[in-house]
Design a protein around this motif. Structure first.
Motif, mmCIF file in Angstrom:
data_model
loop_
_atom_site.group_PDB
_atom_site.id
_atom_site.type_symbol
_atom_site.label_atom_id
_atom_site.label_comp_id
_atom_site.label_asym_id
_atom_site.label_seq_id
_atom_site.Cartn_x
_atom_site.Cartn_y
_atom_site.Cartn_z
ATOM 1 N N PRO A 171 -0.067 -40.974 -2.968
ATOM 2 C CA PRO A 171 0.875 -40.455 -1.969
ATOM 3 C C PRO A 171 1.390 -39.062 -2.272
ATOM 4 O O PRO A 171 1.921 -38.386 -1.390
ATOM 5 C CB PRO A 171 2.001 -41.490 -1.976
ATOM 6 C CG PRO A 171 1.897 -42.172 -3.306
ATOM 7 C CD PRO A 171 0.445 -42.193 -3.637
ATOM 8 N N GLN A 172 1.245 -38.606 -3.509
ATOM 9 C CA GLN A 172 1.723 -37.274 -3.874
ATOM 10 C C GLN A 172 0.784 -36.169 -3.400
ATOM 11 O O GLN A 172 1.192 -34.999 -3.300
ATOM 12 C CB GLN A 172 1.897 -37.174 -5.401
ATOM 13 C CG GLN A 172 0.619 -36.994 -6.207
ATOM 14 C CD GLN A 172 -0.188 -38.268 -6.392
ATOM 15 O OE1 GLN A 172 0.134 -39.314 -5.831
ATOM 16 N NE2 GLN A 172 -1.234 -38.198 -7.203
ATOM 17 N N VAL A 173 -0.463 -36.506 -3.097
ATOM 18 C CA VAL A 173 -1.443 -35.483 -2.716
ATOM 19 C C VAL A 173 -1.108 -34.926 -1.338
ATOM 20 O O VAL A 173 -0.895 -35.673 -0.387
ATOM 21 C CB VAL A 173 -2.877 -36.061 -2.740
ATOM 22 C CG1 VAL A 173 -3.862 -35.075 -2.122
ATOM 23 C CG2 VAL A 173 -3.294 -36.395 -4.179
ATOM 24 N N ASP A 174 -1.062 -33.601 -1.233
ATOM 25 C CA ASP A 174 -0.803 -32.974 0.060
ATOM 26 C C ASP A 174 -1.982 -32.141 0.560
ATOM 27 O O ASP A 174 -2.011 -31.691 1.700
ATOM 28 C CB ASP A 174 0.455 -32.095 0.012
ATOM 29 C CG ASP A 174 0.428 -31.075 -1.112
ATOM 30 O OD1 ASP A 174 -0.583 -30.355 -1.248
ATOM 31 O OD2 ASP A 174 1.419 -30.992 -1.863
ATOM 32 N N THR A 175 -2.999 -31.944 -0.316
ATOM 33 C CA THR A 175 -4.169 -31.154 0.053
ATOM 34 C C THR A 175 -5.421 -31.870 -0.430
ATOM 35 O O THR A 175 -5.625 -32.025 -1.641
ATOM 36 C CB THR A 175 -4.103 -29.748 -0.565
ATOM 37 O OG1 THR A 175 -2.896 -29.105 -0.157
ATOM 38 C CG2 THR A 175 -5.292 -28.907 -0.135
ATOM 39 N N PHE A 176 -6.253 -32.320 0.513
ATOM 40 C CA PHE A 176 -7.479 -33.041 0.185
ATOM 41 C C PHE A 176 -8.672 -32.108 0.365
ATOM 42 O O PHE A 176 -8.791 -31.435 1.387
ATOM 43 C CB PHE A 176 -7.642 -34.264 1.086
ATOM 44 C CG PHE A 176 -6.604 -35.327 0.883
ATOM 45 C CD1 PHE A 176 -6.854 -36.417 0.052
ATOM 46 C CD2 PHE A 176 -5.367 -35.250 1.524
ATOM 47 C CE1 PHE A 176 -5.900 -37.409 -0.144
ATOM 48 C CE2 PHE A 176 -4.406 -36.238 1.342
ATOM 49 C CZ PHE A 176 -4.667 -37.312 0.503
ATOM 50 N N ALA A 196 -2.571 -41.166 8.730
ATOM 51 C CA ALA A 196 -1.668 -41.764 7.749
ATOM 52 C C ALA A 196 -0.661 -40.760 7.213
ATOM 53 O O ALA A 196 0.495 -41.095 6.948
ATOM 54 C CB ALA A 196 -2.480 -42.358 6.594
ATOM 55 N N ARG A 197 -1.091 -39.490 7.063
ATOM 56 C CA ARG A 197 -0.250 -38.446 6.470
ATOM 57 C C ARG A 197 -0.430 -37.155 7.266
ATOM 58 O O ARG A 197 -1.151 -36.244 6.840
ATOM 59 C CB ARG A 197 -0.674 -38.233 5.019
ATOM 60 C CG ARG A 197 -0.667 -39.528 4.180
ATOM 61 C CD ARG A 197 0.518 -39.629 3.300
ATOM 62 N NE ARG A 197 0.466 -38.552 2.341
ATOM 63 C CZ ARG A 197 -0.324 -38.523 1.259
ATOM 64 N NH1 ARG A 197 -1.118 -39.538 1.001
ATOM 65 N NH2 ARG A 197 -0.306 -37.498 0.444
ATOM 66 N N PRO A 198 0.161 -37.062 8.446
ATOM 67 C CA PRO A 198 -0.089 -35.921 9.339
ATOM 68 C C PRO A 198 0.217 -34.558 8.721
ATOM 69 O O PRO A 198 -0.345 -33.540 9.144
ATOM 70 C CB PRO A 198 0.838 -36.199 10.529
ATOM 71 C CG PRO A 198 1.102 -37.667 10.488
ATOM 72 C CD PRO A 198 1.087 -38.041 9.035
ATOM 73 N N GLU A 199 1.105 -34.541 7.742
ATOM 74 C CA GLU A 199 1.484 -33.263 7.138
ATOM 75 C C GLU A 199 0.452 -32.754 6.130
ATOM 76 O O GLU A 199 0.554 -31.615 5.637
ATOM 77 C CB GLU A 199 2.835 -33.409 6.444
ATOM 78 C CG GLU A 199 2.838 -34.221 5.147
ATOM 79 C CD GLU A 199 2.702 -35.731 5.340
ATOM 80 O OE1 GLU A 199 2.627 -36.457 4.318
ATOM 81 O OE2 GLU A 199 2.668 -36.195 6.495
ATOM 82 N N GLY A 303 -6.073 -33.321 -4.030
ATOM 83 C CA GLY A 303 -6.924 -34.493 -4.182
ATOM 84 C C GLY A 303 -8.376 -34.112 -3.983
ATOM 85 O O GLY A 303 -8.734 -33.506 -2.968
ATOM 86 N N ILE A 304 -9.223 -34.437 -4.965
ATOM 87 C CA ILE A 304 -10.663 -34.191 -4.853
ATOM 88 C C ILE A 304 -11.393 -35.522 -4.973
ATOM 89 O O ILE A 304 -10.800 -36.542 -5.322
ATOM 90 C CB ILE A 304 -11.161 -33.178 -5.906
ATOM 91 C CG1 ILE A 304 -10.930 -33.710 -7.328
ATOM 92 C CG2 ILE A 304 -10.476 -31.831 -5.708
ATOM 93 C CD1 ILE A 304 -11.513 -32.793 -8.424
ATOM 94 N N ILE A 305 -12.682 -35.528 -4.669
ATOM 95 C CA ILE A 305 -13.436 -36.773 -4.685
ATOM 96 C C ILE A 305 -14.786 -36.566 -5.348
ATOM 97 O O ILE A 305 -15.475 -35.570 -5.103
ATOM 98 C CB ILE A 305 -13.605 -37.326 -3.246
ATOM 99 C CG1 ILE A 305 -14.361 -38.667 -3.256
ATOM 100 C CG2 ILE A 305 -14.272 -36.306 -2.325
ATOM 101 C CD1 ILE A 305 -14.297 -39.403 -1.931
ATOM 102 N N ALA A 306 -15.141 -37.490 -6.235
ATOM 103 C CA ALA A 306 -16.494 -37.578 -6.785
ATOM 104 C C ALA A 306 -17.209 -38.589 -5.894
ATOM 105 O O ALA A 306 -17.076 -39.798 -6.073
ATOM 106 C CB ALA A 306 -16.461 -38.039 -8.240
#
Length: 327
Positions: A171-176, A196-199, A303-306
């Motif tokens: 929930p702390q991630v603001d940039t994916f 889920a997180r419009p901002e 937030g990044i993804i492998a």
């Protein structure tokens, strides 16, 4: 509404959660990351490479197989792929008890070919991807159900379950920051995250030599590339398509491009710090935040993804040798 609703995403997750892995998230707080990561509030990594069949593709493939009617199940499915989609369809077909035909280029990593066969799929090899796609289309004309790697509602919905899961886990991630191949992953993930997180901010990542979605955003319509030139075969879609383009355009804030050298460097960083053997696509998010995005992430929780890592040790060693050659 472009893409699935939040209720539809939640329903899809409930339908398949017993057969999928809730891929863990890892805060990258070790001192070993000092000097590598950007100076931001924090970086979180979602380890989707631990998903069934080794990538996020298993989510959409399973939803697609589960959605077949009895006649379609009896006819079997067909997919053309040289990468993670081939393995995902093979796995999902095995789970559903459905016959799968996979058409692949001869140059495909042998570990991927062997993986599909080990999962019970029939694999046919062709001179190149164009021939593999032609064979797939011929098999579909003869009655098999075509399982497209990205331009399908179930593929977008599967990726959306990953996006919602990530938004809830971190929930702390603001940039994916999310890789783009054909657009199935980013369209679904961005659709879920923005509901889920419009901002939140969602940034896509494409290789310079396979930037069909970047070109599509610039043109305002799906674009086709004259050629694909990247080591990231899992991100090497030669064109964007209407469905995934529309969903991505509605929910993705912007796209950045990375070089093959950026991905090679990030692959080495994953190995050095996490002992993670990442294929190029798997390292794309890390490559973006340590490369073109580095100076603009101050103060952000990133937030990044492998996204997957189906790569043989021989192929990995060859790519790392190329990195050493650039040093």
């Amino acid at each position: 509404m472009h893409g699935p609703t939040l209720d539809a995403i939640k329903a899809a997750r409930r339908a398949v959660q017993g057969d999928l892995i809730e891929a863990p998230v890892l805060p990258l707080t070790s001192a070993r990351w000092d000097g590598i990561l950007p100076d931001c509030a924090g970086v979180t990594l979602k380890l989707e490479l631990y998903q069934q069949a080794g990538s996020f593709k298993a989510r959409g493939a399973l939803l697609g197989l589960r959605g077949l009617d009895p006649a379609q199940r009896a006819a079997g499915v067909v997919a053309a792929s040289g990468g993670n989609h081939a393995l995902a369809v093979s796995w999902a077909a095995q789970q559903a008890g459905v016959d799968a035909l996979i058409t692949m280029p001869r140059a495909t990593d042998p570990a991927r070919i062997a993986g599909c066969r080990a999962l019970g799929a029939t694999v046919q090899l062709y001179d190149d991807m164009a021939a593999a796609f032609a064979a797939m289309n011929a098999a579909a004309e003869q009655g098999r159900v075509l399982m497209h790697p990205f331009e399908a509602d179930h593929m977008i919905l599967g990726s959306a379950t990953c996006g919602l899961e990530y938004a809830e886990q971190a929930p702390q991630v603001d940039t994916f920051v999310i890789p783009i191949g054909g657009g199935g992953m980013i369209s679904g993930m961005a659709c879920a995250i923005k509901q889920a997180r419009p901002e939140s901010t969602v940034i896509g990542v494409e290789p310079v030599g396979a930037d069909s979605m970047s070109q599509s955003f610039a043109a305002g319509a799906p674009a086709t590339l004259e050629r694909v030139a990247t080591i990231a075969d899992s991100l090497g879609a030669p064109y964007a398509m209407p469905l995934t383009y529309a969903v991505a355009r509605a929910h993705v804030d912007r796209i950045v491009r990375i070089s093959d050298a950026d991905m090679l460097r990030a692959m080495g960083q994953y190995q050095d710090v996490l002992r993670l053997t990442a294929e190029p696509a798997c390292a794309a998010s890390l490559a973006a935040i340590t490369g073109p995005l580095r100076d603009e992430l101050a103060g952000r929780h990133v937030g990044i993804i492998a996204c997957g890592s189906n790569i043989s040790l021989d192929r990995y060693a060859a790519l790392m040798a190329a990195l050493e050659g650039r040093a």
